[in-house]
Design a protein around this motif. Structure first.
Motif, PDB file in Angstrom:
ATOM      1  N   SER A   1       0.842  -1.192   0.000  1.00 54.96           N
ATOM      2  CA  SER A   1       0.000   0.000   0.000  1.00 54.96           C
ATOM      3  C   SER A   1       0.880   1.246   0.000  1.00 54.96           C
ATOM      4  O   SER A   1       2.080   1.181   0.268  1.00 54.96           O
ATOM      5  CB  SER A   1      -0.915   0.033   1.235  1.00 54.96           C
ATOM      6  OG  SER A   1      -0.134   0.142   2.423  1.00 54.96           O
ATOM      7  N   VAL A   2       0.256   2.366  -0.333  1.00 54.59           N
ATOM      8  CA  VAL A   2       0.879   3.678  -0.161  1.00 54.59           C
ATOM      9  C   VAL A   2      -0.094   4.486   0.683  1.00 54.59           C
ATOM     10  O   VAL A   2      -1.142   4.913   0.200  1.00 54.59           O
ATOM     11  CB  VAL A   2       1.135   4.374  -1.515  1.00 54.59           C
ATOM     12  CG1 VAL A   2       1.694   5.779  -1.288  1.00 54.59           C
ATOM     13  CG2 VAL A   2       2.088   3.559  -2.371  1.00 54.59           C
ATOM     14  N   ASP A   3       0.229   4.668   1.951  1.00 55.15           N
ATOM     15  CA  ASP A   3      -0.713   5.283   2.885  1.00 55.15           C
ATOM     16  C   ASP A   3      -0.462   6.760   3.138  1.00 55.15           C
ATOM     17  O   ASP A   3      -1.387   7.499   3.461  1.00 55.15           O
ATOM     18  CB  ASP A   3      -0.659   4.532   4.224  1.00 55.15           C
ATOM     19  CG  ASP A   3      -0.974   3.063   4.059  1.00 55.15           C
ATOM     20  OD1 ASP A   3      -2.096   2.747   3.619  1.00 55.15           O
ATOM     21  OD2 ASP A   3      -0.087   2.219   4.323  1.00 55.15           O
ATOM     22  N   VAL A   4       0.783   7.181   3.010  1.00 60.54           N
ATOM     23  CA  VAL A   4       1.146   8.576   3.250  1.00 60.54           C
ATOM     24  C   VAL A   4       2.154   9.006   2.191  1.00 60.54           C
ATOM     25  O   VAL A   4       3.085   8.259   1.876  1.00 60.54           O
ATOM     26  CB  VAL A   4       1.781   8.770   4.645  1.00 60.54           C
ATOM     27  CG1 VAL A   4       2.014  10.253   4.918  1.00 60.54           C
ATOM     28  CG2 VAL A   4       0.921   8.151   5.738  1.00 60.54           C
ATOM     29  N   SER A   5       1.968  10.205   1.642  1.00 59.60           N
ATOM     30  CA  SER A   5       2.927  10.758   0.686  1.00 59.60           C
ATOM     31  C   SER A   5       3.244  12.192   1.078  1.00 59.60           C
ATOM     32  O   SER A   5       2.335  13.000   1.309  1.00 59.60           O
ATOM     33  CB  SER A   5       2.362  10.716  -0.742  1.00 59.60           C
ATOM     34  OG  SER A   5       3.285  11.267  -1.663  1.00 59.60           O
TER      35      SER A   5
ATOM     36  N   ALA B   1       0.955   9.011  -6.033  1.00 56.21           N
ATOM     37  CA  ALA B   1       0.380   8.454  -4.803  1.00 56.21           C
ATOM     38  C   ALA B   1      -1.122   8.288  -4.931  1.00 56.21           C
ATOM     39  O   ALA B   1      -1.693   7.275  -4.492  1.00 56.21           O
ATOM     40  CB  ALA B   1       0.705   9.365  -3.624  1.00 56.21           C
ATOM     41  N   ALA B   2      -1.782   9.276  -5.543  1.00 56.01           N
ATOM     42  CA  ALA B   2      -3.247   9.253  -5.634  1.00 56.01           C
ATOM     43  C   ALA B   2      -3.757   8.041  -6.401  1.00 56.01           C
ATOM     44  O   ALA B   2      -4.812   7.486  -6.069  1.00 56.01           O
ATOM     45  CB  ALA B   2      -3.748  10.543  -6.274  1.00 56.01           C
ATOM     46  N   ARG B   3      -3.021   7.617  -7.412  1.00 55.99           N
ATOM     47  CA  ARG B   3      -3.457   6.447  -8.181  1.00 55.99           C
ATOM     48  C   ARG B   3      -3.651   5.238  -7.268  1.00 55.99           C
ATOM     49  O   ARG B   3      -4.630   4.487  -7.407  1.00 55.99           O
ATOM     50  CB  ARG B   3      -2.432   6.105  -9.266  1.00 55.99           C
ATOM     51  CG  ARG B   3      -2.441   7.021 -10.459  1.00 55.99           C
ATOM     52  CD  ARG B   3      -1.562   6.493 -11.582  1.00 55.99           C
ATOM     53  NE  ARG B   3      -0.152   6.478 -11.253  1.00 55.99           N
ATOM     54  CZ  ARG B   3       0.553   5.387 -10.982  1.00 55.99           C
ATOM     55  NH1 ARG B   3      -0.042   4.188 -10.985  1.00 55.99           N
ATOM     56  NH2 ARG B   3       1.843   5.450 -10.698  1.00 55.99           N
ATOM     57  N   HIS B   4      -2.728   5.048  -6.355  1.00 54.09           N
ATOM     58  CA  HIS B   4      -2.821   3.906  -5.442  1.00 54.09           C
ATOM     59  C   HIS B   4      -3.821   4.162  -4.319  1.00 54.09           C
ATOM     60  O   HIS B   4      -4.548   3.247  -3.911  1.00 54.09           O
ATOM     61  CB  HIS B   4      -1.434   3.611  -4.861  1.00 54.09           C
ATOM     62  CG  HIS B   4      -0.457   3.116  -5.881  1.00 54.09           C
ATOM     63  ND1 HIS B   4      -0.414   1.796  -6.286  1.00 54.09           N
ATOM     64  CD2 HIS B   4       0.495   3.763  -6.602  1.00 54.09           C
ATOM     65  CE1 HIS B   4       0.526   1.650  -7.214  1.00 54.09           C
ATOM     66  NE2 HIS B   4       1.094   2.824  -7.417  1.00 54.09           N
ATOM     67  N   MET B   5      -3.863   5.377  -3.822  1.00 60.32           N
ATOM     68  CA  MET B   5      -4.771   5.687  -2.716  1.00 60.32           C
ATOM     69  C   MET B   5      -6.228   5.589  -3.131  1.00 60.32           C
ATOM     70  O   MET B   5      -7.076   5.138  -2.354  1.00 60.32           O
ATOM     71  CB  MET B   5      -4.458   7.079  -2.160  1.00 60.32           C
ATOM     72  CG  MET B   5      -3.108   7.162  -1.466  1.00 60.32           C
ATOM     73  SD  MET B   5      -2.734   8.849  -0.899  1.00 60.32           S
ATOM     74  CE  MET B   5      -1.142   8.570  -0.072  1.00 60.32           C
TER      75      MET B   5
ATOM     76  N   GLY C   1      -8.904   3.279  -1.417  1.00 59.77           N
ATOM     77  CA  GLY C   1      -9.982   3.961  -0.706  1.00 59.77           C
ATOM     78  C   GLY C   1      -9.500   4.597   0.580  1.00 59.77           C
ATOM     79  O   GLY C   1     -10.277   4.795   1.514  1.00 59.77           O
ATOM     80  N   SER C   2      -8.206   4.981   0.610  1.00 63.75           N
ATOM     81  CA  SER C   2      -7.651   5.617   1.805  1.00 63.75           C
ATOM     82  C   SER C   2      -6.281   6.195   1.469  1.00 63.75           C
ATOM     83  O   SER C   2      -5.643   5.786   0.500  1.00 63.75           O
ATOM     84  CB  SER C   2      -7.518   4.621   2.956  1.00 63.75           C
ATOM     85  OG  SER C   2      -6.570   3.614   2.628  1.00 63.75           O
TER      86      SER C   2
ATOM     87  N   GLY D   1     -11.299  13.681  -1.993  1.00 67.39           N
ATOM     88  CA  GLY D   1     -12.128  13.454  -0.812  1.00 67.39           C
ATOM     89  C   GLY D   1     -13.156  12.344  -0.971  1.00 67.39           C
ATOM     90  O   GLY D   1     -13.313  11.507  -0.070  1.00 67.39           O
ATOM     91  N   PRO D   2     -13.872  12.280  -2.102  1.00 70.83           N
ATOM     92  CA  PRO D   2     -14.857  11.208  -2.280  1.00 70.83           C
ATOM     93  C   PRO D   2     -14.250   9.804  -2.250  1.00 70.83           C
ATOM     94  O   PRO D   2     -14.975   8.819  -2.095  1.00 70.83           O
ATOM     95  CB  PRO D   2     -15.461  11.510  -3.657  1.00 70.83           C
ATOM     96  CG  PRO D   2     -15.295  12.989  -3.820  1.00 70.83           C
ATOM     97  CD  PRO D   2     -13.969  13.277  -3.184  1.00 70.83           C
ATOM     98  N   HIS D   3     -12.939   9.713  -2.391  1.00 75.91           N
ATOM     99  CA  HIS D   3     -12.249   8.420  -2.330  1.00 75.91           C
ATOM    100  C   HIS D   3     -11.616   8.180  -0.956  1.00 75.91           C
ATOM    101  O   HIS D   3     -10.801   7.261  -0.804  1.00 75.91           O
ATOM    102  CB  HIS D   3     -11.168   8.357  -3.412  1.00 75.91           C
ATOM    103  CG  HIS D   3     -11.697   8.583  -4.803  1.00 75.91           C
ATOM    104  ND1 HIS D   3     -12.355   7.601  -5.517  1.00 75.91           N
ATOM    105  CD2 HIS D   3     -11.693   9.695  -5.586  1.00 75.91           C
ATOM    106  CE1 HIS D   3     -12.716   8.086  -6.687  1.00 75.91           C
ATOM    107  NE2 HIS D   3     -12.327   9.351  -6.763  1.00 75.91           N
ATOM    108  N   SER D   4     -11.977   9.025   0.018  1.00 77.11           N
ATOM    109  CA  SER D   4     -11.458   8.918   1.390  1.00 77.11           C
ATOM    110  C   SER D   4      -9.954   9.167   1.471  1.00 77.11           C
ATOM    111  O   SER D   4      -9.265   8.627   2.334  1.00 77.11           O
ATOM    112  CB  SER D   4     -11.798   7.548   1.998  1.00 77.11           C
ATOM    113  OG  SER D   4     -13.202   7.372   2.087  1.00 77.11           O
ATOM    114  N   VAL D   5      -9.456   9.983   0.555  1.00 80.10           N
ATOM    115  CA  VAL D   5      -8.060  10.409   0.580  1.00 80.10           C
ATOM    116  C   VAL D   5      -8.012  11.839   1.103  1.00 80.10           C
ATOM    117  O   VAL D   5      -8.695  12.721   0.579  1.00 80.10           O
ATOM    118  CB  VAL D   5      -7.414  10.334  -0.821  1.00 80.10           C
ATOM    119  CG1 VAL D   5      -5.976  10.845  -0.772  1.00 80.10           C
ATOM    120  CG2 VAL D   5      -7.468   8.898  -1.341  1.00 80.10           C
ATOM    121  N   ARG D   6      -7.223  12.063   2.139  1.00 81.02           N
ATOM    122  CA  ARG D   6      -7.129  13.375   2.774  1.00 81.02           C
ATOM    123  C   ARG D   6      -5.885  14.121   2.298  1.00 81.02           C
ATOM    124  O   ARG D   6      -4.839  13.512   2.082  1.00 81.02           O
ATOM    125  CB  ARG D   6      -7.091  13.230   4.302  1.00 81.02           C
ATOM    126  CG  ARG D   6      -8.339  12.555   4.851  1.00 81.02           C
ATOM    127  CD  ARG D   6      -8.397  12.552   6.368  1.00 81.02           C
ATOM    128  NE  ARG D   6      -7.394  11.676   6.983  1.00 81.02           N
ATOM    129  CZ  ARG D   6      -6.393  12.102   7.742  1.00 81.02           C
ATOM    130  NH1 ARG D   6      -6.213  13.399   7.972  1.00 81.02           N
ATOM    131  NH2 ARG D   6      -5.548  11.233   8.284  1.00 81.02           N
TER     132      ARG D   6
END
Length: 249
Positions: free
Chosen positions: A82-86, A125-129, A133-134, A174-179
């Motif tokens: 996973s990629v959780d933080v970038s 990063a966004a592609r994986h997040m 869904g996070s 945001g709709p993908h639960s990515v902050r």
């Protein structure tokens, strides 16, 4: 631990701010992947993390090279799952001079570099997040669009541009639960070279705070870890003020 089983990638991970974030993430259980163009500084931060019992890996990556960025992030996701933080904290080409005196090509080139690296690294990063869904994308610097002063040249303009990108990314992801968040420090004295020339600036930063203590590198790491964790799950599309009251909201 706040970030147990999480994966964090940091561009500019060998620098003072990037290193502080890396140590903060690792202390809370994250596996950190440090990218940059100077292996020695990356390896030094990774060694500190490992000596403290954390997990850290390094890679030489040019954050302006789209193929290199995408390949590295894909490899991290494949290795860690996973990629959780970038985080992107690579250094900017600061041009401290009045805009009326600024060579157009120098100004445009400096802003193109910043826009390019933030777009490339965030997209990767966004592609994986989005698939997960996070995820959390964290910026450092911050700007409220009002703290301008003469002579800052491209510096404040660059911060404002990054903040505008942060707001747009937060809206789209945001709709993908990515902050998507920014940290605003007002300056970290520890990150300045310890020289007679900077001593006055360091003291001025401290004197300008309400708490009479400026943010430390440890503060940067701890707040970054909190913002990247599920404890901050309701926080997005904003900047977090860690200026100790130097900049009042």
């Amino acid at each position: 631990m706040l970030l147990e089983n999480k994966t964090a990638i940091i561009y500019g991970g060998g620098g003072t701010i990037g290193g502080a974030m890396a140590r903060g993430f690792a202390a809370e259980g994250a596996r950190v992947f440090l990218a940059g163009r100077t292996p020695d500084t990356l390896d030094a931060v990774a060694a500190q993390i490992r000596d403290a019992g954390g997990l850290a890996e390094t890679a030489r990556v040019d954050a302006l090279d789209e193929d290199a960025v995408n390949s590295w992030v894909d490899s991290v996701a494949g290795t860690a799952g996973s990629v959780d933080v970038s985080v992107n904290v690579i250094s900017h080409d600061a041009l401290f001079r009045p805009l009326i005196e600024m060579p157009v090509d120098d100004f445009a080139r400096s802003l193109e570099k910043i826009a390019r690296t933030f777009l490339l690294t965030t997209k990767a990063a966004a592609r994986h997040m989005v698939k997960q869904g996070s995820g959390v994308i964290l910026h450092f610097g911050g700007s409220d669009g009002t703290n301008h002063m003469p002579g800052l040249g491209n510096v404040q303009v660059a911060f404002d541009m990054v903040e505008a990108m942060r707001r747009q990314w937060a809206c789209e992801l945001g709709p993908h639960s990515v902050r998507v968040l920014s940290m605003r420090s007002g300056g970290v004295p520890e990150s300045f070279p310890d020289t007679p020339e900077t001593a006055q600036v360091r003291q001025q930063l401290t004197d300008a705070t309400l708490l009479k203590r400026a943010a430390t590198l440890t503060d940067v790491g701890r707040v970054a870890a909190f913002l990247a964790s599920d404890h901050a799950a309701s926080i997005t599309s904003t900047q977090v003020n860690i200026t100790a009251g130097a900049l009042v909201d």
